[in-house]
Design a protein around this motif. Structure first.
Motif, PDB file in Angstrom:
ATOM      1  N   VAL A  69      29.262   4.822   2.860  1.00 15.14           N
ATOM      2  CA  VAL A  69      28.774   5.525   4.049  1.00 15.14           C
ATOM      3  C   VAL A  69      27.423   6.190   3.855  1.00 15.14           C
ATOM      4  O   VAL A  69      26.872   6.745   4.808  1.00 15.14           O
ATOM      5  N   ALA A  70      26.878   6.156   2.646  1.00 10.57           N
ATOM      6  CA  ALA A  70      25.604   6.820   2.390  1.00 10.57           C
ATOM      7  C   ALA A  70      24.609   5.840   1.790  1.00 10.57           C
ATOM      8  O   ALA A  70      24.959   5.060   0.898  1.00 10.57           O
ATOM      9  N   GLU A  71      23.392   5.893   2.275  1.00  4.96           N
ATOM     10  CA  GLU A  71      22.352   5.039   1.726  1.00  4.96           C
ATOM     11  C   GLU A  71      22.133   5.398   0.262  1.00  4.96           C
ATOM     12  O   GLU A  71      22.027   6.560  -0.102  1.00  4.96           O
ATOM     13  N   THR A  87      31.797  -2.134   7.026  1.00  3.53           N
ATOM     14  CA  THR A  87      31.947  -0.706   6.707  1.00  3.53           C
ATOM     15  C   THR A  87      31.415  -0.342   5.323  1.00  3.53           C
ATOM     16  O   THR A  87      31.617   0.779   4.863  1.00  3.53           O
ATOM     17  N   LYS A 116      25.950   3.106   5.665  1.00  2.00           N
ATOM     18  CA  LYS A 116      25.621   3.825   6.892  1.00  2.00           C
ATOM     19  C   LYS A 116      26.876   4.515   7.417  1.00  2.00           C
ATOM     20  O   LYS A 116      27.995   4.137   7.043  1.00  2.00           O
ATOM     21  N   PRO A 117      26.728   5.519   8.270  1.00  3.10           N
ATOM     22  CA  PRO A 117      27.894   6.264   8.755  1.00  3.10           C
ATOM     23  C   PRO A 117      28.910   5.358   9.445  1.00  3.10           C
ATOM     24  O   PRO A 117      28.550   4.336  10.036  1.00  3.10           O
ATOM     25  N   LEU A 118      30.167   5.740   9.336  1.00  2.00           N
ATOM     26  CA  LEU A 118      31.225   5.000  10.006  1.00  2.00           C
ATOM     27  C   LEU A 118      31.063   5.104  11.522  1.00  2.00           C
ATOM     28  O   LEU A 118      30.589   6.123  12.040  1.00  2.00           O
ATOM     29  N   ASP A 119      31.468   4.066  12.213  1.00  2.50           N
ATOM     30  CA  ASP A 119      31.459   4.050  13.669  1.00  2.50           C
ATOM     31  C   ASP A 119      32.726   4.742  14.164  1.00  2.50           C
ATOM     32  O   ASP A 119      33.823   4.196  14.068  1.00  2.50           O
ATOM     33  N   ARG A 156      32.752  10.614  -0.793  1.00  2.00           N
ATOM     34  CA  ARG A 156      32.005  10.659   0.467  1.00  2.00           C
ATOM     35  C   ARG A 156      32.699   9.827   1.541  1.00  2.00           C
ATOM     36  O   ARG A 156      32.722  10.209   2.719  1.00  2.00           O
ATOM     37  N   ALA A 208      34.159  11.200   5.041  1.00  3.19           N
ATOM     38  CA  ALA A 208      33.641  10.622   6.279  1.00  3.19           C
ATOM     39  C   ALA A 208      34.766  10.252   7.233  1.00  3.19           C
ATOM     40  O   ALA A 208      34.714  10.570   8.431  1.00  3.19           O
ATOM     41  N   GLN A 220      36.646  13.391   8.561  1.00  2.00           N
ATOM     42  CA  GLN A 220      35.934  14.132   9.603  1.00  2.00           C
ATOM     43  C   GLN A 220      36.012  13.447  10.957  1.00  2.00           C
ATOM     44  O   GLN A 220      35.911  14.098  11.999  1.00  2.00           O
ATOM     45  N   ILE A 221      36.229  12.127  10.947  1.00  2.00           N
ATOM     46  CA  ILE A 221      36.327  11.389  12.210  1.00  2.00           C
ATOM     47  C   ILE A 221      37.705  11.534  12.841  1.00  2.00           C
ATOM     48  O   ILE A 221      37.829  11.695  14.056  1.00  2.00           O
TER      49      ILE A 221
END
Length: 219
Positions: free
Chosen positions: A72-74, A145, A149-152, A177, A181, A184-185
């Motif tokens: 989820v993170a570059e 996924t 990049k951030p999860l949709d 992370r 992620a 938090q969703i």
């Protein structure tokens, strides 16, 4: 409790064409078989499959997940962009053991020394090698996924059940992370880190994970 073999694995059959939706249907059929509702536990890509089942509306009570391997993170190490091609090439050449090693080290982030010691356990390694032909299924379950990049959030909005996400204290920070992620969703999710464990703990140290799962599922 049902500890079932996913498609093409163990005692389970397979089909000519694969899609993650077929595995979600398998889970739905098992849930119906045991009475219409159930809790799920999944590890690694199996954790993501459990999430997909919940998002698809399978009647679930709770989800317990161990290290869903989202990236989820570059800058976090994700699988090679040509992962599917590499795995397919190894399988086509009949190099199933190499395919398993490649997947564990390049995708799951396991250190080479850990894979070396696993290979010293012939029965365990033979069982893993038998699963090699289904490694492309795990790639399909993960979808896009693991792109750094951030999860949709919209993709997981259907997951409304209580969910616990577990990670190992010795695992790469990317797993932490990823766990945060998805936590938090989801509206009813929490995250716990288990000291001293890594991504292979479900195989290597199941007794250290089981109590956390049992406690959560029992509520």
């Amino acid at each position: 409790m049902i500890n079932y073999d996913r498609r093409g694995r163990g005692a389970s059959g397979d089909a000519h064409a694969y899609a993650p939706d077929r595995e979600v249907e398998d889970i739905a059929a098992l849930v119906e078989h045991v009475g219409g509702s159930a809790s799920l536990f999944g590890s690694s890509s199996g954790a993501v499959l459990a999430l997909r089942a919940a998002a698809a509306g399978v009647d679930l009570d709770r989800l317990a997940l161990y290290e869903p391997p989202f990236v989820v993170a570059e800058g976090d190490d994700g699988p090679p962009k040509d992962l599917a091609q590499q795995i397919t090439a190894l399988l086509t050449e009949g190099r199933h053991s190499d395919a398993v090693k490649y997947f564990m080290t390049r995708v799951q982030g396991m250190p080479g020394i850990a894979v070396f010691f696993m290979k010293l356990m012939p029965k365990m390694w033979a069982n893993l090698t038998k699963l090699a032909s289904t490694l492309p299924y795990d790639v399909a379950v993960m979808g896009d996924t693991q792109q750094g990049k951030p999860l949709d959030a919209a993709e997981w909005k259907g997951v409304a059940v209580p969910t616990r996400v577990l990670t190992g204290g010795k695992s790469a920070a990317a797993f932490q992370r990823a766990a945060l992620a998805i936590t938090q969703i989801l509206p009813q999710a929490d995250h716990r880190t288990l000291p001293g464990l890594n991504h292979g703990a479900v195989v290597m140290a199941p007794r250290k994970i089981a109590p956390q799962i049992i406690e959560f599922i029992k509520g």
